[in-house]
Scaffold this motif. Structure first.
Motif, PDB file in Angstrom:
ATOM      1  N   THR A 131      -5.012  11.748   8.260  1.00 21.84           N
ATOM      2  CA  THR A 131      -4.241  12.442   6.649  1.00 21.84           C
ATOM      3  C   THR A 131      -5.350  11.371   5.899  1.00 21.84           C
ATOM      4  OG1 THR A 131      -2.022  11.734   7.976  1.00 21.84           O
ATOM      5  CG2 THR A 131      -1.896  11.746   5.582  1.00 21.84           C
ATOM      6  N   MET A 132      -5.876  10.950   6.109  1.00 25.71           N
ATOM      7  CA  MET A 132      -6.544   9.993   4.652  1.00 25.71           C
ATOM      8  C   MET A 132      -8.261  10.711   4.644  1.00 25.71           C
ATOM      9  SD  MET A 132      -9.382   6.885   5.277  1.00 25.71           S
ATOM     10  CE  MET A 132     -10.474   7.737   6.437  1.00 25.71           C
TER      11      MET A 132
ATOM     12  N   THR B 275      -6.291   5.847   1.837  1.00 25.19           N
ATOM     13  CA  THR B 275      -4.857   6.739   2.074  1.00 25.19           C
ATOM     14  C   THR B 275      -4.592   6.477   0.307  1.00 25.19           C
ATOM     15  OG1 THR B 275      -5.176   7.153   4.122  1.00 25.19           O
ATOM     16  CG2 THR B 275      -3.270   7.774   3.014  1.00 25.19           C
ATOM     17  N   MET B 276      -4.887   5.936  -0.138  1.00 20.08           N
ATOM     18  CA  MET B 276      -4.024   5.191  -1.423  1.00 20.08           C
ATOM     19  C   MET B 276      -4.850   5.559  -2.455  1.00 20.08           C
ATOM     20  SD  MET B 276      -1.837   1.564  -3.007  1.00 20.08           S
ATOM     21  CE  MET B 276      -4.030   1.001  -2.793  1.00 20.08           C
TER      22      MET B 276
ATOM     23  N   ALA C 241      -3.230   8.762  10.873  1.00 18.75           N
ATOM     24  CA  ALA C 241      -3.313   8.586  10.170  1.00 18.75           C
ATOM     25  C   ALA C 241      -4.870   8.306   9.714  1.00 18.75           C
ATOM     26  CB  ALA C 241      -3.273   7.112   9.655  1.00 18.75           C
ATOM     27  N   VAL C 242      -5.249   9.474  10.474  1.00 24.79           N
ATOM     28  CA  VAL C 242      -6.838   9.500  10.490  1.00 24.79           C
ATOM     29  C   VAL C 242      -6.930   9.740   9.418  1.00 24.79           C
ATOM     30  CG1 VAL C 242      -8.979   9.326  10.519  1.00 24.79           C
ATOM     31  CG2 VAL C 242      -8.322   6.929  11.909  1.00 24.79           C
TER      32      VAL C 242
ATOM     33  N   VAL D 255      -7.366   2.400   7.339  1.00 27.47           N
ATOM     34  CA  VAL D 255      -6.844   3.802   6.804  1.00 27.47           C
ATOM     35  C   VAL D 255      -5.707   3.684   5.595  1.00 27.47           C
ATOM     36  CG1 VAL D 255      -6.098   5.667   7.911  1.00 27.47           C
ATOM     37  CG2 VAL D 255      -7.428   4.634   9.074  1.00 27.47           C
ATOM     38  N   ALA D 256      -5.114   2.996   5.570  1.00 29.46           N
ATOM     39  CA  ALA D 256      -3.950   3.081   4.525  1.00 29.46           C
ATOM     40  C   ALA D 256      -4.585   2.409   3.153  1.00 29.46           C
ATOM     41  CB  ALA D 256      -2.756   2.315   4.989  1.00 29.46           C
ATOM     42  N   VAL D 257      -5.046   1.821   3.057  1.00 26.64           N
ATOM     43  CA  VAL D 257      -6.322   1.932   1.548  1.00 26.64           C
ATOM     44  C   VAL D 257      -6.671   2.883   0.902  1.00 26.64           C
ATOM     45  CG1 VAL D 257      -7.994  -0.001   0.257  1.00 26.64           C
ATOM     46  CG2 VAL D 257      -5.840  -0.965   1.744  1.00 26.64           C
TER      47      VAL D 257
ATOM     48  N   GLY E 263      -6.604  13.560   2.651  1.00 31.27           N
ATOM     49  CA  GLY E 263      -6.002  13.083   1.705  1.00 31.27           C
ATOM     50  C   GLY E 263      -7.305  13.012   0.303  1.00 31.27           C
ATOM     51  N   VAL E 264      -8.218  12.657   1.064  1.00 31.42           N
ATOM     52  CA  VAL E 264      -9.631  12.548  -0.034  1.00 31.42           C
ATOM     53  C   VAL E 264     -10.191  13.371  -0.215  1.00 31.42           C
ATOM     54  CG1 VAL E 264     -12.392  12.380   0.651  1.00 31.42           C
ATOM     55  CG2 VAL E 264     -10.664  10.632   1.424  1.00 31.42           C
TER      56      VAL E 264
ATOM     57  N   ALA F 190       1.577   7.921  -6.212  1.00 27.79           N
ATOM     58  CA  ALA F 190       0.927   9.092  -6.012  1.00 27.79           C
ATOM     59  C   ALA F 190       0.748  10.431  -5.806  1.00 27.79           C
ATOM     60  CB  ALA F 190      -0.640   8.777  -5.648  1.00 27.79           C
TER      61      ALA F 190
ATOM     62  N   PRO G  33       2.477   2.524  -3.847  1.00 22.84           N
ATOM     63  CA  PRO G  33       1.414   3.547  -4.717  1.00 22.84           C
ATOM     64  C   PRO G  33       1.710   4.482  -4.242  1.00 22.84           C
ATOM     65  CG  PRO G  33       0.735   0.978  -4.298  1.00 22.84           C
ATOM     66  CD  PRO G  33       2.384   1.211  -3.284  1.00 22.84           C
ATOM     67  N   THR G  34       1.023   4.359  -2.489  1.00 29.94           N
ATOM     68  CA  THR G  34       1.074   6.130  -2.518  1.00 29.94           C
ATOM     69  C   THR G  34       1.657   7.302  -2.446  1.00 29.94           C
ATOM     70  OG1 THR G  34      -0.404   4.672  -0.111  1.00 29.94           O
ATOM     71  CG2 THR G  34      -0.100   7.057   0.372  1.00 29.94           C
TER      72      THR G  34
ATOM     73  N   VAL H 294       1.312  -1.229  -0.003  1.00 30.95           N
ATOM     74  CA  VAL H 294      -0.281   0.218   0.302  1.00 30.95           C
ATOM     75  C   VAL H 294       1.065   1.454  -0.225  1.00 30.95           C
ATOM     76  CG1 VAL H 294      -1.382   1.649   1.458  1.00 30.95           C
ATOM     77  CG2 VAL H 294      -2.049  -1.045   1.232  1.00 30.95           C
TER      78      VAL H 294
END
Lengths: 321, 321, 321, 321, 321
Positions: free
Chosen positions: E275-276, D275-276, E272-273, D271-273, E279-280, B278, B274-275, B271
């Motif tokens: 960050t996600m 984000t990717m 992480a959350v 969470v990671a997917v 990202g969105v 990107a 690719p991140t 994961v």
């Protein structure tokens, strides 16, 4: 099943005789009868009990089998049980032999083992000067043969252990090592169960007061005892070594996990740092001078590569990679 | 509660008698009385103490119960305590039987166990030639029965251990394995507490100086001792094996953690890479030639897929996945 | 191979003699013969058996070699086996010496070891007042020499252990430490196998009933026993220390893993937090006032640096870094 | 401090007497004096030493206290030390009682314990037929009382262990479990130190040669020994169980860590997917058809939700969550 | 080096004498000589050997030193070796004293220890009624002094262990704890090596057959033996406790690692959350309605804060933070 039934006089073979005639030979002076049976057959055992006047408790033990090794006195005669261990498909097959030794007879009942005692009989017959000692000597010869067969088994286990040790320190196949050590230990326990109780029994055959059957043979039985002690000591050492090897293997598993975590961390760092830099240059500030530079992109990717290169060098040096 | 109260003479059953008449039969030559009680009842015990003239300390032990196995001499008579173990709902129920054996009587008090000794009495009555030996033989017959009932219990524990071993090496249910081994060990300890002290006691019944009650029965009690030793040895081996199995299970837990960490790292890598890519193409540099390419997007996602494919291949080969 | 064959009378060297003449000297009063052989040679052994009338079982043991240490009586003579341990390439070479000691002879058969007993013979010949005691004294002198050679070996092992301990507590080379401890333990076991059975044997040479050969030498053999006990105790301590050291090393591995995980977490945090901030300012909302600020970019990167600086300070203080 | 000082004759209480008159009563036939002291008071001890003619080494031991349990003969008299254990605030308070028992006196010195022996004296006085046996019987009665008080203590420890076991297998409070087991073991050691040496001592009171004071009381002291053996066996089992429980707890800690790592990995993946995927659609390629789709955004977030839903389902099934 | 050389008669000090005159005093009735040497000096030892007619093997042991504790009979005299342990810079200094005790002499050779026996001599001279017993009493007085000095050492070790235990359960300094326990164990082994062999030796001084020198002193030597047993038991307990403490410490390390992994996971989630989410909203879809909202940015950051707040609350409650 009767294998053979032979009468001896003064150390020399008289004749192969019929079981029904045994009592006649027992009455002859200087004569003894040596009978070998294969697998426990109630009918034959009953005949033997009658011919030799065996003690019912001993006969019952012989009939049931699966006894621990022992040497028991019943009046003038002895009843000995020994385990016969034979390698079998990576395991050990556990047979047993029961020996009744009286003043003028010896009766062996072998079960669950393929390797018989024909060669012991042949060697005894080639040495009438020893066989003249009678059933006591035959008992010794059988014991000596049984005990001698334990040594290659133990050697095999020790060799296996050596192979496992090498794999442990090479960090190879930790799961298989644990399994192999466990299996090794199980077989070692079988060997110990064959050796330790027999040692206790044999020690009563060469001390101050020995059974009449074994009189004058003390030095021979001490020799058997000596071999059993050697086996016993080697078994204890191997047990101890296996215990240590299991502990060592656990340490090795811990070390490998440590190494895994480090590599995980190291690779993580090599990916996370460029991601962070990319994130910075992905920000949408209106005033970010680098973004307008002609070679900004090249510089950014170059920076990523340089930092990763440096990290790689450092991590490799610290043996995290 | 009285189960039965029978007088025997010369090995043959005389009659079922009333407890109050016991002392009359005790006075008859060649006669002995065998009484069986169920659960400890103070009133009945008091009566028995009077009829048989039992020692107060032994009676107190019998009344309280929860004794360790033992064989004690009180003058001419013996007081033996044995544990009766019965499988019970995955556990072991621990009952006990107290046996008073005097020159012309035998008294058993069973408690906390369902399986009685009716079959022992029946077998004894079928063999008057043995029963003629009197209370000493009955004591032997009872002991032999009690000890023989330990064997299937031990077999059960060994079978359970085999099942656990298989699960350990299959890497299955590590938590349940630990629990099962712990429970197994507890039950093994119960068995050991039944066997080991009894072995100590029985060893005094066949040596140089034996209690009068057991005179002439040495070979029988040695046989019981032999069975107890066999049990004892098997118990010690099983204990040892459980200890090793617990250690092995710990290694297995370590190995699984190792494997978990590796999988975590592997999936993380699939994961994270690719991140990162990107992220690079999400940078806002003005001059990033790839961004304007017709197939830039396809190339970038293709690059991601290719790297992941290669990583997957490598990680699978290294058994991290 | 014959090394030497010398006759002594009244403690003084008579002459180097031919093996074939041994029996003639044995017949002389106050005379004894001391023969030293190197490596087991069946032909020479047979000659010796004939000259000294040695017991066939002892000769067979001598011929086969690889015996455990022991001291056995055969009628008037003794047969002793001792292990000769010599450092060899980081390991230990395990030779052995068999000694036959009779009323008027002493025969040594050394094999698998380089260091001989010439110096023992020389010292004995320099002290005729002691050598007058005959073969018993020579046996003592040989034992004393063999046992004295064990001490430097043990010292070597203890020194190695000290070095490993230091490395363990310095957190250095955990994998090598485990391997070294394992190897150390193996060599310690060899030493124990040389010492413990010999101790058992020697204890029979100074008690109430000693073999005739050793009569009057009790205090000397007690001295040997004392040295063996000292070795034995030191070996047991070292074994115990190694077991503890392996456990300690395991703790250290756990601690290092803990430290590794913490550093991993700490570095992760230093990278993840700026990445998150960068992510926030990479969002494409139309109304994000900071994006238009003149120094927004500087402020954002400054924020990243400040947070990282603070984290670094905290993590360093908590010893995660 | 003097608690009581009473003279007895033929098992009956004569009178409460003054310490200074003791020697007068000692001279009376069939009479013995029983003195109870509380806490060690040098002056009183000196008086007692004079009245009873106690051995100076025994008196010194009594004065110093903190002895291990023992039973020592000094000429015709015995000096016994027993530990008095009383539950105290979650721990065990370790008091002790010294007993001097001579032909016509018994002297007890209790210290560091609250529970006295008044009830023992009362019971003895109620049974003159036993008390007639003299100081030997009083010694037995005291021992019996001391040993009987150990049982509830041991029961308490076993109950605590049961509670800890349940918590271990419920995976609860691993840190507290370790602490509790450690504390349990410490208290068990105190109990063992009270029981084991006393057992050694008592065994000399009922064998072939017993001290004169205890003559004729063998069956009583064997009964005490029997209780001590029962305690001893239970203590050993509990020790063994604690050791196993500590090992099991370690396995449980490993299993929990494993579970933690898995949950960490699982949540990380959730969470990671996304984000990717967000990263991919955050790339600035000019030609990314999806970006212009009407429902691209919905599709992208839907994809994230779908993948996470699937992952969640898989991870839950694999028990990582 | 000679410290003192004094002749005593009937328990009273006669005179400080010259070593060369010793043999003259030895010839006087009721007289004995007590010599104290410091450090091994071959010349003085040779003189003593001549004056007292000491056995050469004992003298050789005394000359070499570094003996294990022992008590050996040489004809009418005894040779005793005891270890002198003195705290030294956090470790223990291991000195020794050799004592030759004959019918009319006592010779002590102290080496490697600072604390001498002047006070023992002074106390003996103050009690002529005891000193009248001769060299046997002096031997007892020396032993008693040596053994009494072991107690404070052991107390020190037990106190150290208490401190380490507290640190273990407080989760403090696990690395130092391991090191301290290891060092503690090493010193305990030194103490055990001083105590255990001496106990074996002393047990021969108060049984059925005692050496002439100690005749009539049995109760005194039994008292020394009793103290040594007390030490021995305490040493064994402490050893056992250290082994348990090492196991407990390992569990604690595992628990800490578990806690570390949890905190790592928790902080990771908090970063992480957001960050996600960032990202969105960093995706470049043309149609993302939220992006155009007036308070979209505030809502997005608010959402991040809210989720983190909730996570923080949950994780804190689950004790991951």
């Amino acid at each position: 099943m009767l294998i053979s039934c032979v009468a001896y006089q003064d150390g020399k073979r008289l004749a192969e005789i019929e079981p029904q005639d045994i009592h006649r030979y027992l009455a002859m002076p200087g004569c003894f009868v040596w009978v070998a049976l294969l697998e426990r057959d109630p009918a034959v055992l009953e005949l033997m009990q009658a011919e030799f006047d065996l003690h019912p408790l001993a006969v019952e033990d012989a009939r049931h089998g699966h006894q621990r090794p022992k040497i028991e006195e019943y009046g003038e005669s002895l009843f000995a049980v020994m385990h016969l261990l034979e390698p079998d498909n990576g395991g050990i097959r556990n047979g047993e032999v029961g020996v009744f030794a009286g003043p003028n007879y010896i009766l062996t009942i072998r079960s669950g083992a393929e390797h018989g005692f024909g060669e012991v009989r042949a060697r005894c017959e080639r040495q009438p000067e020893f066989l003249r000692n009678g059933p006591g000597y035959v008992l010794y010869a059988l014991m000596d043969a049984v005990v001698d067969r334990y040594f290659p088994l133990l050697d095999g286990l020790e060799t296996e252990l050596d192979v496992i040790e090498e794999r442990i320190f090479a960090g190879m196949t930790p799961r298989e090592n644990v399994e192999s050590m466990y299996s090794l230990k199980q077989r070692l326990v079988m060997l110990r169960h064959a050796v330790a109780p027999l040692l206790d029994g044999v020690n009563n055959l060469y001390g101050a007061r020995v059974p009449a059957v074994c009189a004058g043979m003390q030095e021979y039985f001490r020799d058997v005892s000596d071999h059993l002690q050697q086996l016993n000591q080697a078994i204890e050492s191997t047990r101890d070594t296996i215990a240590t090897a299991i502990a060592v293997n656990l340490s090795m598993i811990g070390l490998q996990e440590n190494a895994t975590v480090k590599r995980l961390a190291a690779y993580g760092a090599l990916v996370a740092v460029p991601t962070m830099i990319a994130g910075v240059y992905g920000m949408n500030f209106e005033h970010m001078p680098e973004l307008e530079w002609r070679y900004g992109y090249a510089l950014a990717t170059g920076l990523m590569a340089a930092i990763d290169g440096y990290l790689f060098y450092r991590l490799r040096k610290a043996k995290w990679l």
